[in-house]
Design an enzyme around this catalytic site. Structure first.
Site, short mmCIF file in Angstrom:
data_model
loop_
_atom_site.label_atom_id
_atom_site.label_comp_id
_atom_site.label_asym_id
_atom_site.label_seq_id
_atom_site.Cartn_x
_atom_site.Cartn_y
_atom_site.Cartn_z
N LEU A 269 0.87 -1.18 0.00
CA LEU A 269 0.00 0.00 0.00
C LEU A 269 0.90 1.22 0.00
CD1 LEU A 269 -2.45 -1.36 2.73
CD2 LEU A 269 -2.74 -1.44 0.24
N ASN A 270 0.90 1.96 -1.11
CA ASN A 270 1.86 3.03 -1.33
C ASN A 270 1.16 4.36 -1.63
OD1 ASN A 270 4.52 4.12 -1.82
ND2 ASN A 270 4.13 3.97 -4.01
N GLY B 63 0.46 6.77 0.68
CA GLY B 63 0.67 7.81 1.69
C GLY B 63 1.83 8.74 1.38
N LYS C 91 5.80 8.67 0.93
CA LYS C 91 6.50 8.24 2.14
C LYS C 91 7.51 7.14 1.82
CE LYS C 91 5.80 6.82 6.85
NZ LYS C 91 4.86 6.43 7.88
N GLY D 147 -8.81 5.47 1.72
CA GLY D 147 -8.42 4.40 2.63
C GLY D 147 -8.07 3.14 1.86
N ASN E 253 1.36 -2.60 4.54
CA ASN E 253 1.72 -1.19 4.40
C ASN E 253 3.20 -1.10 4.05
OD1 ASN E 253 -0.82 -0.91 5.42
ND2 ASN E 253 -0.23 -0.08 7.39
N LYS F 84 6.20 5.26 11.55
CA LYS F 84 5.20 6.33 11.41
C LYS F 84 5.78 7.68 11.84
CE LYS F 84 1.71 3.50 10.47
NZ LYS F 84 1.33 3.37 9.05
#
Length: 504
Positions: A109-110, A112, A123, A218, A247, A392
């Site tokens: 999941l890329n 962000g 990120k 989301g 993630n 994070k």
């Protein structure tokens, strides 16, 4: 009069509220059509698919009658539905794991941005260890797997409109690596004005006055956008059976051969279509989603779904002992089947935001793990904490850059020299929030092998070869500055104000 969220929660709709709901929906559809009219043909085609998903979510949002769970019906998951990792590992591995690996796809999941760590752009492009970014480490891990087992595991990146362009530019550097990389974009949904319940976008553009008008909805959006992109069909045609989703900022989420073998060795009629890796909760994870049994199904319960009166109970480490790491193993044919039958039912997460100009908006989102209840023979696997290593904040970054971990073929493992397996608790103050500021405050990363707890607040810098042990608390008062000298060894110390070093 606007149909407020409170009105939606009170119970069955009156005729008046039902009319109002229809009116809101009709107005929304009209606005979306007007937005589509501002796009070129190719963009309009993609956005129309996105908007179909959004309309469905908005329709369900207007019908919500309060919390999506009845607290009294919540039960702990039955023993057999959450297997201990050791039991799965005890099965061992077959002579050749290559054929299993060739049916696997790794999905990261890329979507962000690195904004919470003070970085521009995706990120995944932040350097986390020896100049390697999250993306570098991921590619190295999969390449190592492919070389070691002579396999062909592809990497799929789910980008968002925020990260797609920058990510694609970077991907060119991996052309000679032994990893096939595919990308697809998750949907782009319009933010909704909280008062009018209408989009705030003026056109389909994402710049200028529209910069804040859109959001990626989301990671629950993965199912629809994966199918819409055509990448899912391509992978099915290659004979792929499972995706391992995680993630990109979870450095512990590497391909686990034992879980993969467990999935592949099930009889065809008992095939487990969904595995959620969970791990034991600590006080740091009290907000993480947990697995529950609800009306004969395993279900993910997120903190946003918990009635206010029960939030403390949800956070308790005794009642809900495990939480979702968001490392998921999902059957590809099952995703295809559920999408085609439109039978994926994901709870809506209503995420309120205040924009820079003070406007209150809402984002309707869903979580990838919430789909667990739609899949057959779903289960949890209680994995070691080492499979959950998210970065994070700069406090997390300090841990993964330190000598607590060694790096081998893209994978981080806890150093054998550390006597206990838990990671230290690190809290860095606001002077360290941005990665650039963080890096200027350390001449090099301290020795943290024997550290239990570190709190740093205020204007503090660290010289070369500092060593931290036990509990160390460093607090520079407002206007003061503390420079920890090169070679210093702090063990159970409180350092405050004007560099007084006290025994703790």
């Amino acid at each position: 009069m606007s149909l407020t969220v409170d009105a939606l929660i009170r119970g069955p709709m009156t005729e008046f509220e039902e009319k109002l709901r229809q009116q809101h929906e009709a107005s929304m559809h009209k606005e979306l059509e007007a937005l589509l009219a501002t796009a070129n043909k190719a963009e309009a085609e993609v956005s129309r698919k996105d908007f179909d998903g959004f309309k469905n979510l908005f329709h369900r949002f207007l019908q919500v009658k309060g919390p999506s769970v009845d607290w009294a019906k919540i039960k702990r998951p039955p023993e057999e539905s959450v297997q201990p990792y050791d039991r799965i590992k005890a099965k061992g591995l077959p002579e050749s794991i290559t054929s299993c690996l060739n049916k696997l796809v790794v999905v990261k999941l890329n979507g962000g941005l690195g904004t919470s760590m003070g970085c521009k752009g995706p990120k995944s492009l932040i350097s986390v260890r020896n100049e390697n970014t999250f993306l570098d480490l991921t590619v190295q891990q999969i390449e190592h797997l492919n070389k070691t087992f002579n396999a062909d595991v592809p990497l799929v990146l789910m980008n968002s409109f925020n990260t797609d362009e920058d990510t694609k530019k970077i991907l060119q550097k991996y052309t000679h690596h032994r990893v096939k990389i595919h990308t697809f974009n998750q949907s782009r949904y319009p933010r909704i004005n909280k008062e009018s319940l209408l989009p705030i976008a003026k056109s389909m553009g994402v710049n200028g006055e529209n910069t804040e008008a859109w959001y990626p909805p989301g990671h629950g959006d993965i199912y629809a956008s994966f199918c819409n992109s055509g990448v899912l069909d391509k992978l099915l045609a290659e004979g792929r059976e499972y995706i391992f989703v995680s993630n990109i900022d979870n450095l512990g989420a590497t391909v686990d051969l034992f879980i993969l073998h467990h999935l592949m060795s099930q009889p065809a009629d008992k095939r487990c279509e969904f595995v959620m890796e969970v791990t034991d909760k600590t006080r740091a994870d009290v907000k993480g989603g947990t697995l529950i049994q609800y009306e004969d199904h395993l279900r993910l319960l997120e903190i946003a779904q918990v009635p206010k009166a029960h939030v403390d109970e949800f956070k308790s480490v005794t009642k809900f002992k495990i939480f979702n790491t968001n490392n998921l193993w999902i059957s590809l044919p099952a995703i295809k089947r559920l999408q085609e039958n439109n039978s994926m039912d994901l709870e809506i997460i209503v995420n309120p935001k205040t924009l820079d100009g003070g406007l209150n908006v809402i984002q309707l989102e869903t979580a990838v793990g919430a789909a667990i209840k739609s899949f057959k023979n779903a289960m949890g696997v209680n994995v070691p904490r080492s499979r959950f290593l998210p970065v994070k904040t700069s406090s997390d970054l300090l841990l993964v850059m330190s000598n607590l971990y060694s790096l081998d073929a893209g994978s981080l493992t806890m150093s054998k020299k550390r006597e206990f397996p838990t990671t230290p608790h690190v809290k860095l103050g606001s002077s360290f929030t941005k990665v650039q500021d963080f890096l200027t405050r350390f001449e090099n990363i301290p020795d943290m092998l024997e550290l239990d707890h570190l709190t740093v607040s205020g204007d503090v810098t660290f010289g070369k070869n500092v060593s931290l042990k036990g509990t160390v608390i460093i607090i520079a008062n407002h206007g003061d500055r503390i420079d920890i000298p090169a070679g210093a060894m702090l063990e159970n110390k409180i350092v405050s104000g004007n560099l007084r070093i006290l025994d703790h």
